[in-house]
Every structure is written in structure tokens, then in C-alpha cells.
Design a protein around this motif. Structure first.
Motif, short mmCIF file in Angstrom:
data_model
loop_
_atom_site.label_atom_id
_atom_site.label_comp_id
_atom_site.label_asym_id
_atom_site.label_seq_id
_atom_site.Cartn_x
_atom_site.Cartn_y
_atom_site.Cartn_z
N PHE A 128 0.95 -1.70 0.31
CA PHE A 128 -0.28 0.06 0.09
C PHE A 128 1.02 0.96 0.70
O PHE A 128 2.34 0.91 0.14
N GLU A 129 0.87 2.08 0.38
CA GLU A 129 1.07 3.85 0.09
C GLU A 129 0.81 3.45 -1.70
O GLU A 129 2.19 3.48 -2.22
N SER A 130 0.52 4.88 -2.55
CA SER A 130 -0.02 4.56 -4.10
C SER A 130 1.24 5.02 -4.33
O SER A 130 1.61 4.67 -5.03
N HIS A 131 2.94 6.34 -4.24
CA HIS A 131 3.95 6.68 -4.41
C HIS A 131 4.72 5.20 -3.96
O HIS A 131 5.01 5.33 -4.80
N ALA A 132 4.93 3.87 -3.45
CA ALA A 132 5.51 3.14 -3.13
C ALA A 132 5.37 1.75 -4.23
O ALA A 132 5.92 1.24 -5.28
N ILE A 133 3.18 2.18 -4.74
CA ILE A 133 2.72 1.16 -5.25
C ILE A 133 3.18 1.69 -6.73
O ILE A 133 3.39 0.83 -7.26
#
Lengths: 247, 247
Positions: free
Chosen positions: B65-70
Motif C-alpha cells: 500500500f501507499e500509492s507512490h510505493a505502488i
């Protein structure tokens, strides 16, 4: 040309970057930018970081700011940085990125706002704001609870079940160290429910000694100074009460 | 097993991840988690993301999760994603990380809090908070000003002087799209001083069409609905004034 790290050791992300460089024997020059003297808003520093925040680095002709981006860059570019700090394994790396992203709007937001609105605001020329402090406290407790139950869920000593620290451990522990400037009773009230968090902080300190302690010296000095101010203020209140009771 | 993307298209980071997958022809299954129905806080979703936030992905046995990490994970792991989204060049990559880190406590914080405290709070069962809105507006304006003068400084059409979009362009433009739910006059007041920002938003939309528009449909529907509610409320106020003037 040597790597330059623009930093104020009173700023927790600055400390994380300095400790990382020292632990990994990266040859660097520390350029002190004193926030209390507003040196971060000078035209000279604007040339280094147009956002006027610390830390920032200059590596040859390359300029960079935002501490997480800096830690990732240093881990990837400097030879000799052990893999555990930011593993080349894409799955492990993704998880570390997830912790670092989470940090911004959770632990960092809670800790920074709580410390500012209960303790540091007057030093920054701002009033203390009890309502903002109460809201920040909620974010801080929720963040600590999530570190304890989610990020420290594994059997390892570090975040994500690791047996050695990553840049996420260093970044988050430096953030929590800022609570040192709080009244000691208050700091203990906040951290004492989180046994795993306390042990993880110790483990991260141990893994980065002696640099961790050395870089945090300035914070411990600030803590002593603030304690004296508190004591004087309490004594003065007591004296007022005594005098009032005699009148 | 196909990549699963858990998302609510009303959430801006969810949209960024969905658009990224579609533009890059990543084979994925979108699993809708309706925040308005509180589906993100169910025990089932807690198994996917213990922080109960969107978006989240499951890729085989790997959860993130976490959009930047994704976005970073998808760009690195899926073959066929063009290099410009998250360049392998470490210097370019570091700069993109810097924008993404900056986003959290600046543009995201300003935009989310402003939209919530002027418009969406009642739909979330919360009161509107004009003071919080005023504070968020300051952060939002400062962020827009920095996008205009720092991140869009170069001659390229995209952030950091790029000629093609990166994951940072997509993430930040999806964030700004959330302003669509504001009263149109207010949205225009906020964005109109920033000509480069407006052009960059158009360029990012154009670079990701038709998926950008398709994924934002739900937001445009919400916009229309909110406009109707505002109109009815204005008409009702006008009627009250008319009646009062006749009494």
C-alpha cells in the motif's frame, strides 16, 4: 568534489542523513544551516534548495532535497553502503518505500505538530496551540500503535521483520527522538505503552553507535535547557502561590 | 494470478494507480472498495491493508500500500513500462523521489484539507471547518506556487523539465483533479493564477487519454451532483429572502 550535506542537527531528517553518511563512511562535508538564525531562508540557501528546507545535498553538480529521496540516492550511488539499508530486492525495497511514504502523513505529522504546539512554538516566535496539540497527539498515538502492531509485527528487531536496519528505521527513529525535548513525564506517557517501539529505538541506536549519540548531542543539550526553563517557571509559580497565600 | 488493485475512484491516489496500469497495459483486476460505504474499514480489507487506506495492491503473495510505493513497484516490476515513468537513471529517479516526497506534506495536505473542509466534510459525517480550510488554502497556494516556479521551471512540458510524464506528474495531477468537486468559481480562483500548472495538467491529461478521462468519470458525476445541491441551497436561500422581504 566532496558531497556537501546542508543540515541543522536540531532537525530530525537532517540527523538521519548525517548519521547515515557517518555509519556508511561516506566522505562528506557538513554545512550547518542554523534554522533558529533563519539561515534556511537566505538567498544563498535558496540556490541550494528553493523550498528552503533541510536537509539538502550537493553532490558535484547534482542538487537534491527531501530526506527520504536523499537517503535512497546515497544508498544507491555510494559504493560500500550495505544492502540492508535499501535492498536491491524489489519486494523489500517496495516495502521500505511504503513505510517511508506512510511516515510523512502519520508519524512525522503527529510528532512534529505535537512537539511544536506543546514545546517549541515560542522558540519559533509562535504561540502554543493546545487544540492543535490535541489533534497531533491523536495522530501520534495512532502512528505509534501502527508501528507497534504493523511495521514491527515480524520477529526481527527492525521494521518489516528485518534483522538489520534500513533507511526507514533510521528515518523514523530520528523522528521519535525529537520527543526528547518534551517534558520527561509527557514523553514517558507517550512512549511507555509501546514496548516494541521502545526496544526498536534502542536497537536502532545500538546499530548506529557511536554516531547516533554524537549527532543527537545538540538535542540533549536543548532538552537540558528546556528542563531548566520549565523548572524556573514552576519555581516562579510556586513562589507566586506562596506569596499570594500570605496576603 | 492477475494483479489486484483495491481502489475507490473517488480517491485521487487510487485513480493515479488505475490510470498508470491502464496506460501501461498492465493486466489487472480492479477491486472496488467503496469508502462512502466504509468498506475500507472491514475486517476483510484489513487483511489487505492493515492501515485501512486506499489504494492497495496484491501481486501474487505480495501485498503493498501507499500509492507512490505502488507506482514505483509497478514501474520497476512490470515489463513494458516505458522508462520515462520512473527512469533507471539514478539522478532522474532521485529527483522524481524528491517531488513525490514533497507532495505528501505540501500539495496533498493542502488540497485534501481544503476540499474536505469546504466541501466534502458533510458527506463524511463531519462539520465544515472554515479555520482549517483557511489554513489548508495557504498550504495549497504555496504548493501551487512551488509547482509553477520550481518543479515546472524547465523548458519541458512536464515536472523537472521532462518531455514525457513520470509517475510524479500523474500523482500530482490526480491530486489537483480533486478540486473539481469545489464550487467552480472557487476552483477557478485557486488555479487561474497558475498558467504553467494549468497547461501541465492539460498535457498530463493528453498524455494519458483516454484512460485519464474514463477513470475520472466518477469525479465529474460527483461534481454535477454537488453543483445541483449548491443550486438548490441557493434557490432555497433566495426564496427565504423573498418571503422575508414580503413579511
Amino acid at each position: 568534489m566532496k558531497l556537501k550535506v546542508y543540515a541543522d542537527r536540531m532537525s530530525q531528517p537532517s540527523r538521519a542523513v548525517i548519521i547515515f553518511c557517518k555509519v556508511n563512511r561516506i566522505d562528506f562535508e557538513e554545512v550547518r544551516v542554523d534554522i533558529s538564525k533563519r539561515q534556511h531562508i537566505t538567498p544563498e540557501f535558496k540556490e541550494i534548495n528553493p523550498m528552503r528546507k533541510l536537509p539538502a545535498i550537493v553532490d558535484g553538480r547534482f542538487k537534491l532535497f527531501e530526506s527520504h529521496a536523499i537517503l535512497i540516492y546515497l544508498a544507491c550511488v555510494f559504493p560500500g553502503v550495505a544492502d540492508h539499508w535499501y535492498p536491491t530486492d524489489l519486494f523489500k525495497r517496495a516495502k521500505i518505500n511504503s513505510v517511508l511514504d506512510w511516515h510523512h502523513s502519520n508519524l512525522r505529522r503527529g510528532a512534529v505538530e505535537y512537539v511544536k504546539n506543546t514545546t517549541l512554538a515560542p522558540a519559533l516566535g509562535l504561540p502554543l496551540d493546545p487544540q492543535a496539540a490535541a489533534e497531533a497527539e491523536k495522530v501520534l498515538f495512532s502512528s505509534l500503535s501502527n508501528i507497534e502492531s504493523v511495521w514491527l509485527k515480524g520477529s526481527g528487531r527492525f521494521l518489516l521483520g528485518g534483522n538489520q536496519p534500513s533507511i526507514a528505521d533510521l528515518s523514523l527513529v530520528c523522528e521519535l527522538m525529537q520527543l526528547e525535548v518534551l517534558d520527561e513525564k509527557d514523553r514517558s506517557r507517550i512512549l511507555s505503552p509501546y514496548k516494541k517501539v521502545q526496544q526498536w529505538m534502542e536497537d536502532t541506536k545500538n546499530a548506529t553507535r557511536p554516531h547516533f549519540d554524537e549527532v543527537h548531542q545538540i538535542l540533549f543539550k536543548a532538552k537540558t535547557k528546556l528542563q531548566k526553563v520549565r523548572l524556573m517557571s514552576t519555581n516562579s509559580e510556586n513562589l507566586k502561590t506562596k506569596l499570594a497565600s500570605r496576603m
